[in-house]
Design a protein around this motif. Structure first.
Motif, PDB file in Angstrom:
ATOM      1  N   GLU A  42      44.603  42.703  58.995  1.00  9.34           N
ATOM      2  CA  GLU A  42      45.243  43.549  59.255  1.00  9.34           C
ATOM      3  C   GLU A  42      45.954  43.701  57.725  1.00  9.34           C
ATOM      4  O   GLU A  42      45.821  44.454  57.703  1.00  9.34           O
ATOM      5  CB  GLU A  42      46.753  43.125  59.982  1.00  9.34           C
ATOM      6  N   ASN A  43      46.098  42.535  57.061  1.00 11.80           N
ATOM      7  CA  ASN A  43      47.208  42.768  56.017  1.00 11.80           C
ATOM      8  C   ASN A  43      46.314  41.227  55.645  1.00 11.80           C
ATOM      9  O   ASN A  43      46.483  40.103  56.392  1.00 11.80           O
ATOM     10  CB  ASN A  43      48.525  42.542  56.453  1.00 11.80           C
ATOM     11  N   VAL A  44      46.517  41.734  53.960  1.00 15.94           N
ATOM     12  CA  VAL A  44      45.430  40.938  53.158  1.00 15.94           C
ATOM     13  C   VAL A  44      46.672  40.586  51.829  1.00 15.94           C
ATOM     14  O   VAL A  44      47.171  41.571  50.957  1.00 15.94           O
ATOM     15  CB  VAL A  44      44.309  40.375  52.344  1.00 15.94           C
ATOM     16  N   GLU A  45      47.146  39.538  51.786  1.00 19.18           N
ATOM     17  CA  GLU A  45      48.003  39.277  50.375  1.00 19.18           C
ATOM     18  C   GLU A  45      47.462  38.978  49.560  1.00 19.18           C
ATOM     19  O   GLU A  45      46.674  38.860  49.240  1.00 19.18           O
ATOM     20  CB  GLU A  45      48.636  37.950  50.730  1.00 19.18           C
ATOM     21  N   GLN A  46      48.051  39.193  48.284  1.00 18.65           N
ATOM     22  CA  GLN A  46      47.012  39.291  46.834  1.00 18.65           C
ATOM     23  C   GLN A  46      47.462  37.881  46.413  1.00 18.65           C
ATOM     24  O   GLN A  46      46.128  37.734  45.668  1.00 18.65           O
ATOM     25  CB  GLN A  46      48.328  40.400  46.496  1.00 18.65           C
ATOM     26  N   SER A  47      48.143  37.486  46.259  1.00 18.20           N
ATOM     27  CA  SER A  47      47.866  35.914  46.044  1.00 18.20           C
ATOM     28  C   SER A  47      46.313  34.907  46.963  1.00 18.20           C
ATOM     29  O   SER A  47      45.885  34.448  46.505  1.00 18.20           O
ATOM     30  CB  SER A  47      48.719  34.994  46.949  1.00 18.20           C
ATOM     31  N   GLN A  48      46.059  35.963  47.971  1.00 14.95           N
ATOM     32  CA  GLN A  48      44.385  35.241  49.048  1.00 14.95           C
ATOM     33  C   GLN A  48      44.008  36.053  48.356  1.00 14.95           C
ATOM     34  O   GLN A  48      42.895  35.892  48.324  1.00 14.95           O
ATOM     35  CB  GLN A  48      45.157  35.978  50.021  1.00 14.95           C
ATOM     36  N   VAL A  49      43.497  36.784  47.604  1.00 17.02           N
ATOM     37  CA  VAL A  49      42.218  37.268  47.017  1.00 17.02           C
ATOM     38  C   VAL A  49      41.661  36.903  45.803  1.00 17.02           C
ATOM     39  O   VAL A  49      42.624  36.732  45.152  1.00 17.02           O
ATOM     40  CB  VAL A  49      42.581  38.638  46.776  1.00 17.02           C
ATOM     41  N   LYS A  50      40.601  36.228  45.843  1.00 21.08           N
ATOM     42  CA  LYS A  50      39.762  35.505  44.195  1.00 21.08           C
ATOM     43  C   LYS A  50      39.799  36.564  43.131  1.00 21.08           C
ATOM     44  O   LYS A  50      38.809  37.655  43.554  1.00 21.08           O
ATOM     45  CB  LYS A  50      38.993  35.186  44.686  1.00 21.08           C
ATOM     46  N   ASP A  51      40.798  36.402  41.654  1.00 20.42           N
ATOM     47  CA  ASP A  51      40.392  37.692  41.012  1.00 20.42           C
ATOM     48  C   ASP A  51      38.455  37.597  40.671  1.00 20.42           C
ATOM     49  O   ASP A  51      38.008  38.189  40.465  1.00 20.42           O
ATOM     50  CB  ASP A  51      41.180  37.540  40.053  1.00 20.42           C
ATOM     51  N   THR A  52      37.776  36.478  40.455  1.00 21.29           N
ATOM     52  CA  THR A  52      37.077  36.328  40.022  1.00 21.29           C
ATOM     53  C   THR A  52      35.953  34.532  40.613  1.00 21.29           C
ATOM     54  O   THR A  52      36.355  34.048  41.104  1.00 21.29           O
ATOM     55  CB  THR A  52      36.312  36.040  38.728  1.00 21.29           C
ATOM     56  N   PRO A  53      34.904  34.983  41.370  1.00 18.54           N
ATOM     57  CA  PRO A  53      34.055  34.021  41.659  1.00 18.54           C
ATOM     58  C   PRO A  53      33.492  33.483  41.522  1.00 18.54           C
ATOM     59  O   PRO A  53      33.108  33.153  39.581  1.00 18.54           O
ATOM     60  CB  PRO A  53      32.566  34.489  42.957  1.00 18.54           C
ATOM     61  N   GLN A  54      33.929  31.617  41.676  1.00 18.18           N
ATOM     62  CA  GLN A  54      33.729  30.719  40.771  1.00 18.18           C
ATOM     63  C   GLN A  54      31.938  30.244  41.137  1.00 18.18           C
ATOM     64  O   GLN A  54      31.647  29.583  42.153  1.00 18.18           O
ATOM     65  CB  GLN A  54      34.636  28.841  41.085  1.00 18.18           C
TER      66      GLN A  54
END
Length: 126
Positions: A42-54
Motif C-alpha cells: 500500500e505505502n512504501v516509505e522513502q527510507s525503505q527504497v534502496k538507491d543502488t543495488p549492492q
C-alpha cells in the motif's frame, strides 16, 4: 403402397448432445483456474527504497584470471574472498567475462559463489 414413417430418428440429436457434453467436459476445468494473486504494497516509505543495488562484480579475463576491484585473485583464494564479500554485497554477484575466457573458469567461479552463499548470479560479456 408406401408405408408412412411415424418415428423420429434421434440418432443425430444424440450425436450433437454427446459432442456438446465432451466440449463442456474439456472446457469446465479451464474455467476454474484463477489468475495469479498478487498483493501490492500500500505505502512504501522513502527510507525503505534502496538507491543502488549492492552487487559484487568479478571479472574473468581472457587468460582465466579473476579480478575483484581490479585486484587479481587466485582461484584457490576465490572461495574465501567471496565468503567475506557476501556481507557487503547482499544483492548478488555480477560476472563479467572476456569473450576468450574458458567455460571451466566460469563454472568454477559460479560454484564457489553458490557455495559462499550468493543467491543471485548474473553473467555479462565484456
Amino acid at each position: 403402397m408406401r408405408e408412412s414413417f411415424n418415428e423420429i430418428n434421434i440418432t443425430p440429436l444424440t450425436d450433437i448432445f454427446l459432442v456438446l457434453l465432451i466440449i463442456m467436459m474439456v472446457i469446465a476445468p479451464l474455467l476454474d483456474q484463477q489468475g495469479i494473486s498478487l498483493t501490492v504494497p500500500e505505502n512504501v516509505e522513502q527510507s525503505q527504497v534502496k538507491d543502488t543495488p549492492q552487487i559484487l562484480t568479478v571479472v574473468v579475463t581472457h587468460n582465466d584470471k579473476y579480478l575483484i576491484n581490479n585486484e587479481e585473485i587466485s582461484s584457490e583464494d576465490l572461495g574465501t574472498i567471496l565468503s567475506q564479500q557476501i556481507k557487503d554485497y547482499p544483492d548478488g554477484l555480477l560476472i563479467q567475462s572476456d569473450g576468450e575466457s574458458t567455460h571451466g573458469a566460469m563454472v568454477q567461479l559460479m560454484d564457489k559463489a553458490r557455495y559462499a552463499g550468493f543467491k543471485a548470479i548474473s553473467v555479462d560479456q565484456i
